[in-house]
Write a protein that holds these residues in place. Structure first.
Motif, PDB file in Angstrom:
ATOM      1  N   ASN A  64      -8.515  23.682  -6.796  1.00 29.50           N
ATOM      2  CA  ASN A  64      -7.852  25.372  -7.488  1.00 29.50           C
ATOM      3  C   ASN A  64      -8.252  25.577  -8.979  1.00 29.50           C
ATOM      4  N   GLY A  91      -2.287  18.367  -4.873  1.00 30.66           N
ATOM      5  CA  GLY A  91      -1.506  18.762  -6.276  1.00 30.66           C
ATOM      6  C   GLY A  91      -2.113  19.142  -7.441  1.00 30.66           C
ATOM      7  N   TYR A  92      -2.590  21.084  -6.867  1.00 32.29           N
ATOM      8  CA  TYR A  92      -2.751  21.851  -7.644  1.00 32.29           C
ATOM      9  C   TYR A  92      -2.472  22.661  -8.761  1.00 32.29           C
ATOM     10  N   PHE A  93      -1.650  22.407  -9.522  1.00 33.77           N
ATOM     11  CA  PHE A  93      -0.780  22.536 -10.269  1.00 33.77           C
ATOM     12  C   PHE A  93       0.072  21.590 -11.678  1.00 33.77           C
ATOM     13  N   GLY A  94      -0.630  21.644 -12.168  1.00 32.14           N
ATOM     14  CA  GLY A  94       0.502  20.378 -13.408  1.00 32.14           C
ATOM     15  C   GLY A  94       0.227  21.361 -14.894  1.00 32.14           C
ATOM     16  N   ALA A  98      -0.044  25.224 -16.714  1.00 33.81           N
ATOM     17  CA  ALA A  98       1.572  25.396 -17.583  1.00 33.81           C
ATOM     18  C   ALA A  98       1.626  25.965 -18.594  1.00 33.81           C
ATOM     19  N   VAL A 115       2.609  20.005  -6.893  1.00 38.97           N
ATOM     20  CA  VAL A 115       2.301  20.465  -8.182  1.00 38.97           C
ATOM     21  C   VAL A 115       2.324  19.186  -8.251  1.00 38.97           C
ATOM     22  N   ARG A 116       2.556  18.796  -9.052  1.00 38.25           N
ATOM     23  CA  ARG A 116       2.584  17.371 -10.127  1.00 38.25           C
ATOM     24  C   ARG A 116       2.873  17.500 -11.764  1.00 38.25           C
ATOM     25  N   LEU A 121       6.387  19.834 -16.610  1.00 37.04           N
ATOM     26  CA  LEU A 121       6.715  20.735 -16.131  1.00 37.04           C
ATOM     27  C   LEU A 121       8.359  21.328 -16.584  1.00 37.04           C
ATOM     28  N   VAL A 128       8.686  26.628 -11.772  1.00 37.71           N
ATOM     29  CA  VAL A 128       7.781  26.824 -10.729  1.00 37.71           C
ATOM     30  C   VAL A 128       8.785  26.505  -9.257  1.00 37.71           C
ATOM     31  N   SER A 130       7.661  25.315  -5.143  1.00 36.71           N
ATOM     32  CA  SER A 130       6.139  24.515  -4.883  1.00 36.71           C
ATOM     33  C   SER A 130       6.558  24.398  -3.210  1.00 36.71           C
ATOM     34  N   ILE A 133       5.896  17.965  -4.080  1.00 37.82           N
ATOM     35  CA  ILE A 133       4.709  17.767  -5.035  1.00 37.82           C
ATOM     36  C   ILE A 133       4.329  16.420  -4.620  1.00 37.82           C
TER      37      ILE A 133
END
Length: 234
Positions: A64, A91-94, A98, A115-116, A121, A128, A130, A133
């Motif tokens: 990521n 999970g690229y994004f948390g 954010a 995402v996680r 979030l 988001v 996506s 998850i």
């Protein structure tokens, strides 16, 4: 070699914001049933609608790093749009990314991957959309591209295109077509308001949408149940 394109053109903010007043379904229909991302891209929250200018990102499978690179190119009113160069559900994004995006006025994320930190979030109100998850984290070190045309969920998104997202999914409006699509969406919404009034008055779709000629053309035959029962030995 990766590339980061800076200062791409964006649609006029007033047009972007006005498009956000209409639902994804309305905009999709208004622009000739085009621009809708695949149905596997879904919101992690409910009851939220956003619109913004796309900042596009490609990421390597399981890495990521480029999202962090892209944050610097994001500003007020943008939506980050991320696509892996090969399918990946990690999970690229948390919540940390954010937080960084939210501080810059970014309105949300669209990502064809995982995402996680979903509870966080949701608590911070960062929207988001996506593919899935996943708690599985990614690595660092492989750089993709920022603000170039990308393929995501069956559509091409270019930097500066308008992204509209709500409970029904995500639709992309080409930047140069945004004013025209806005006018078409307004017209469609006004037409639907007139139709809604007719439905409320007791009319049905066959008449509101002038569908009876289609039914007749199809050769549909109306038969009383007693006659149908005799014909079918029921």
């Amino acid at each position: 070699m990766s590339i980061v394109v800076t200062h791409p053109p964006r649609a006029e903010r007033a047009v972007v914001d006005a498009l956000g007043e209409y639902g994804v379904a309305t905009i999709h229909e208004a622009q000739g049933r085009t621009g809708l991302l695949g149905s596997h891209i879904n919101p992690i929250q409910s009851g939220t609608r956003i619109s913004g200018s796309a900042v596009t990102v490609t990421v390597a499978p399981g890495d990521n790093t480029t999202i962090g690179v892209a944050v610097e190119q994001c500003g007020e009113g943008d939506v980050l749009v991320v696509s892996p160069t090969a399918p990946c559900d990690m999970g690229y994004f948390g919540d940390l990314l954010a937080t960084s995006l939210q501080a810059r006025g970014v309105r949300g994320l669209v990502i064809e991957a995982g995402v996680r930190d979903v509870a966080d979030l949701l608590a911070m109100g960062f929207p988001v959309w996506s593919k899935c998850i996943s708690a599985e984290g990614t690595g660092k070190g492989v750089i993709g591209d920022v603000n170039v045309p990308i393929s995501i969920a069956g559509r091409i998104v270019r930097p500066g295109d308008v992204i509209v997202a709500d409970d029904d999914g995500v639709v992309v409006v080409p930047r140069l077509a945004a004013p025209e699509v806005l006018a078409a969406a307004k017209s469609r919404e006004e037409k639907e308001a007139r139709s809604r009034a007719r439905y409320s008055a007791g009319e049905i779709a066959l008449d509101v949408n002038d569908m009876r000629p289609l039914v007749e053309k199809a050769g549909t035959r109306y038969v009383d149940y007693a006659d149908w029962a005799k014909e079918n030995d029921a």
